[in-house]
Scaffold this motif. Sequence first.
Motif, PDB file in Angstrom:
ATOM      1  N   ASP A   1       0.740  -1.336  -0.069  1.00  9.38           N
ATOM      2  CA  ASP A   1      -0.055   0.034   0.005  1.00  9.38           C
ATOM      3  C   ASP A   1       1.016   1.140  -0.067  1.00  9.38           C
ATOM      4  OD1 ASP A   1       0.713   0.668   2.502  1.00  9.38           O
ATOM      5  OD2 ASP A   1      -0.665  -0.946   3.357  1.00  9.38           O
ATOM      6  N   LEU A   2       0.150   2.473  -0.082  1.00  7.94           N
ATOM      7  CA  LEU A   2       1.108   3.430  -0.128  1.00  7.94           C
ATOM      8  C   LEU A   2       1.825   3.974   1.106  1.00  7.94           C
ATOM      9  CD1 LEU A   2      -1.369   5.898  -2.009  1.00  7.94           C
ATOM     10  CD2 LEU A   2       0.799   4.854  -2.913  1.00  7.94           C
ATOM     11  N   GLY A   3       1.577   3.294   2.267  1.00  6.72           N
ATOM     12  CA  GLY A   3       2.073   3.473   3.351  1.00  6.72           C
ATOM     13  C   GLY A   3       3.213   2.615   3.728  1.00  6.72           C
ATOM     14  N   ASN A   4       3.591   1.661   2.983  1.00 11.23           N
ATOM     15  CA  ASN A   4       4.702   0.875   3.443  1.00 11.23           C
ATOM     16  C   ASN A   4       5.766   0.473   2.329  1.00 11.23           C
ATOM     17  OD1 ASN A   4       3.393  -1.267   1.522  1.00 11.23           O
ATOM     18  ND2 ASN A   4       2.434  -2.322   2.942  1.00 11.23           N
ATOM     19  N   ILE A   5       5.801   1.350   1.474  1.00 12.58           N
ATOM     20  CA  ILE A   5       6.727   1.181   0.325  1.00 12.58           C
ATOM     21  C   ILE A   5       8.104   2.019   0.581  1.00 12.58           C
ATOM     22  CG2 ILE A   5       5.237   0.082  -1.277  1.00 12.58           C
ATOM     23  CD1 ILE A   5       4.920   2.723  -2.478  1.00 12.58           C
ATOM     24  N   SER A   6       8.274   2.594   1.738  1.00 12.05           N
ATOM     25  CA  SER A   6       9.555   3.431   2.071  1.00 12.05           C
ATOM     26  C   SER A   6      10.865   2.569   2.167  1.00 12.05           C
ATOM     27  CB  SER A   6       9.355   4.131   3.360  1.00 12.05           C
ATOM     28  OG  SER A   6       9.478   3.255   4.564  1.00 12.05           O
ATOM     29  N   LEU A   7      11.890   3.055   2.049  1.00 14.23           N
ATOM     30  CA  LEU A   7      13.223   2.231   1.920  1.00 14.23           C
ATOM     31  C   LEU A   7      13.415   1.552   3.262  1.00 14.23           C
ATOM     32  CD1 LEU A   7      15.534   1.570   0.162  1.00 14.23           C
ATOM     33  CD2 LEU A   7      16.554   3.633   1.219  1.00 14.23           C
ATOM     34  N   GLY A   8      12.955   2.164   4.378  1.00 11.47           N
ATOM     35  CA  GLY A   8      13.210   1.431   5.579  1.00 11.47           C
ATOM     36  C   GLY A   8      12.381   0.258   5.825  1.00 11.47           C
ATOM     37  N   LYS A   9      10.794   0.486   5.234  1.00  7.58           N
ATOM     38  CA  LYS A   9       9.978  -0.637   5.482  1.00  7.58           C
ATOM     39  C   LYS A   9       9.999  -1.824   4.416  1.00  7.58           C
ATOM     40  CE  LYS A   9       6.373   2.381   7.638  1.00  7.58           C
ATOM     41  NZ  LYS A   9       4.888   2.726   7.567  1.00  7.58           N
ATOM     42  N   VAL A  10      10.630  -1.505   3.381  1.00  5.57           N
ATOM     43  CA  VAL A  10      10.958  -2.390   2.444  1.00  5.57           C
ATOM     44  C   VAL A  10      12.160  -3.330   2.876  1.00  5.57           C
ATOM     45  CG1 VAL A  10      11.795  -2.979   0.180  1.00  5.57           C
ATOM     46  CG2 VAL A  10      10.002  -1.228   0.514  1.00  5.57           C
ATOM     47  N   THR A  11      13.120  -2.461   3.506  1.00  6.30           N
ATOM     48  CA  THR A  11      14.250  -3.494   4.120  1.00  6.30           C
ATOM     49  C   THR A  11      14.026  -4.205   5.091  1.00  6.30           C
ATOM     50  OG1 THR A  11      15.742  -1.404   3.357  1.00  6.30           O
ATOM     51  CG2 THR A  11      16.449  -3.042   5.099  1.00  6.30           C
ATOM     52  N   ARG A  12      12.940  -3.506   5.968  1.00  5.16           N
ATOM     53  CA  ARG A  12      12.665  -4.714   6.999  1.00  5.16           C
ATOM     54  C   ARG A  12      11.620  -5.623   6.614  1.00  5.16           C
ATOM     55  NH1 ARG A  12      11.869  -2.452  12.181  1.00  5.16           N
ATOM     56  NH2 ARG A  12      10.745  -3.515  13.826  1.00  5.16           N
ATOM     57  N   GLY A  13      10.844  -5.549   5.700  1.00  7.81           N
ATOM     58  CA  GLY A  13      10.108  -6.513   4.905  1.00  7.81           C
ATOM     59  C   GLY A  13      11.084  -7.568   4.426  1.00  7.81           C
TER      60      GLY A  13
END
Length: 477
Positions: free
Chosen positions: A399-411
């Motif tokens: 979604d628009l709220g979870n594609i930041s660099l940090g969140k993608v790295t965490r994922g």
Amino acid sequence: MVTVRADRYHRLLENGRRMSTSECVLGIDIGTTSVKCCLVDVSSREVISSQKKDTYSDVPSELGTEGSKQDVPRILSALQMCVSRLPREATRKVTRIGVCGQMHGCMLWKHGQAWEQKPDSDRFEIREVSNSYTWQDNRCTQEFLSSLPVPESHLSIASGYGCATLLWFSKNKPEKLTRFNRAGTIHDFLVCMLCGLDRPVMSVQNAASWGFFNTITKKWNEELLQEAGLTSDLLPTVVDSGQEAGQLENSWYGIPAKTPVIASLGDLQCSVLPLLSGNDVAVINISTSAQLCFRMSEDFVPPEQPPSSPQPIEYFPFFDNTYLAVAASLNGGNVLAAFVRTVQQWSLELGFQVPQSKIWQRILALGAEPQSQSSLVVEPTIFGERHSPQENAMVSNIDLGNISLGKVTRGLCKGVITNIHSMSHDPTRETNHKTYEQPTRNLYAQKLGKHILPVSLDSRGDAAYGSALAAINSKAP
């Protein structure tokens, strides 16, 4: 909650050069991307000095991305540099040498022409050898593997395994095998070189990782291999894991001649040796690849044949005729490395040059922040898995709220650990794991592994240290 053990191990690493020692052992690990050695005090089993060096040894393969090979002289030059930097007052007191390295891979050499140690010199010059073909080598297609006989062993064969690679050469590039007359892993070669052996001596651990080896009889499937095109004279001699292979032929950076050297071991077994304190403990090891393993009971006997279909969990020899249950994933730190390379390429396409080191630093910092938690789901199997080689990676719940660099790295990090945990279910074992030990050398696993499992970080989960412990416990031939 994560417990980091700030024990005497760390203090001794920092102050090791100033310590006086009694007898000690040298532990060596030849990894996929780096080499490491350490000196361990025999009585206290503490590290007194340690050296590590990246090898930068990858060389282009004629098969492109399907091949994976490394420059042997470069690797062993890096190792010898590390050993040369150990304190001489300690190396003179070395009583045994333990060696381990990356499992499955292989190299070839010509006996009598592969190395030279000049008089009055510690350094070995490497001469008539092949490249080292690593566990990541994918030249053996499923079609090729299916054409091979079924091993008389509980372990299946896979691309990157030593026997599979040698059989591929026998069918596709037989001239390669005619140039050389010895074969082994690169760490078998090191032991052979140090001891001046006529033939390589391989531990049961390494032999099992090559394929076509029966861990019950402790013998190669020689007839099957000969029928498939591999002559038995290329197969190393096999001894029990922890048994001596020979003695140091000449003094080496202060280590006395005739110092016993144990047959080289698997890096996985050595990594977990210091950590498996009980049957309710599992060890997560994340380096280039990833493994989750636990010790089977002493009465466990593996089946006589490989499973009819590839399984995510396999049983590899450990020490004292016991076995490790191992869920070995092809997707570990290499997933993050691929992501870093991609981010770097995007930056270049946008007109910016960003060093990979800066990208690593930034994504690790962002991924560790509390606000980086998200519902993003990453299945990180970009390199497939041995039990499912055609498997691809997948990202979902975007979604628009979870594609930041940090969140993608965490994922990505969460996906790597979730993937290996999902592979580790063993239907023959009812005991639940109460503790998950995790070596501390992997930064992103340190920071993010705690969010998936009750992980205890332990600095002793080190293959070089484990090979030293194995040397302390080693048996006379």
